[in-house]
Motif scaffolding. Structure first.
Motif, PDB file in Angstrom:
ATOM      1  N   LEU A  32     -42.720  27.146 -30.294  1.00 53.65           N
ATOM      2  CA  LEU A  32     -43.578  27.919 -29.384  1.00 53.65           C
ATOM      3  C   LEU A  32     -43.436  27.431 -27.948  1.00 53.65           C
ATOM      4  N   THR A  47     -42.151  36.836 -29.449  1.00 58.28           N
ATOM      5  CA  THR A  47     -43.245  36.014 -29.961  1.00 58.28           C
ATOM      6  C   THR A  47     -44.589  36.580 -29.482  1.00 58.28           C
ATOM      7  N   PHE A  49     -48.866  35.778 -29.515  1.00 61.01           N
ATOM      8  CA  PHE A  49     -49.834  34.693 -29.750  1.00 61.01           C
ATOM      9  C   PHE A  49     -51.239  35.267 -29.846  1.00 61.01           C
ATOM     10  N   TYR A  59     -49.543  31.891 -33.667  1.00 56.35           N
ATOM     11  CA  TYR A  59     -48.455  32.674 -33.075  1.00 56.35           C
ATOM     12  C   TYR A  59     -47.506  33.118 -34.176  1.00 56.35           C
TER      13      TYR A  59
END
Ligand code: COA
Length: 182
Positions: A32, A47, A49, A59
């Motif tokens: 991350l 990605t 979150f 995430y």
């Protein structure tokens, strides 16, 4: 208990500032903070979150994938695996392919302080809805290379193991059939 009305999900952009994150797994923590933005910039993974009361609680990273049955002849054991896969997922013989489109959950992690609050399951629902709601692109399955410790989590959420060949491994390929959704 989490009030999901206060849980927000956003896409990680190059200028997103993130607080430290700990899910109990060093590789997932560092993905991350160190890699997710590079994946985004290289079009290799997006990605997302989740924040709860402005706290980073989870995430996940998504990218395109496919389920492949690369068998050669009638005697190839992969062929019988392919046949049972089609049967199990009710894929009519006219529609049977050696590859099926999928989206992979490349990473999924919940902040250790928030595990067991259904956040992981909620994220799987969000991913499912995201793929199926617009129907802008063909995608039949969600896939994940599941960690051994998370097999139970995915099984509870309707995922299945693709094959018995990776039995005993620390990660196993699991899938979810999106056509099962009512
Ligand atoms: C695995 C993980 C994502 C689950 O998220 P979570 O928000 O804690 O899971 P949920 O609260 O939605 O759990 C849903 C169900 O799965 C079960 N479950 C959760 N984690 C489990 C595990 N590791 N093993 C077995 N069952 C599990 C829960 O008990 C719950 O069952 P119930 O409905 O009968 O109560 C989270 O624990 C995590 O981030 N783990 C560390 C990183 C990791 O392993 N990620 C997966 C990489 S493939």
């Amino acid at each position: 208990m989490i009030d999901f009305n206060f849980l927000s999900i956003a896409k990680l952009e190059p200028d997103t500032e993130l607080e430290p994150f700990d899910c109990g797994d060093v590789d997932l923590n560092s993905f991350l903070l160190d890699d997710a933005k590079n994946y985004y910039e290289d079009f290799l993974g997006v990605t997302y979150f989740a924040e709860y009361n402005q706290k980073l609680v989870a995430y996940y990273c998504l990218f395109n994938d496919k389920i492949v049955f690369d068998f050669s002849g009638k005697d190839d054991p992969l062929r019988s695996q392919w046949k049972s896969f089609n049967k199990k997922n009710k894929i009519h013989f006219k529609k049977q392919r050696k590859t099926y489109p999928a989206v992979k959950i490349g990473r999924l992690a919940v902040n250790s302080d928030f595990k067991g609050n259904s956040i992981g399951s909620y994220i799987l629902e969000i991913v499912t809805t995201m793929i199926t709601s617009t129907r802008d692109i063909g995608c039949r399955f969600i896939t994940v290379d599941a960690y051994k410790d998370a097999f139970g989590f995915y099984l509870k959420n309707g995922f299945e193991f693709l094959s018995s060949e990776d039995e005993g491994d620390n990660t196993r390929l699991m899938y979810y059939d999106l056509k099962r959704i009512p």
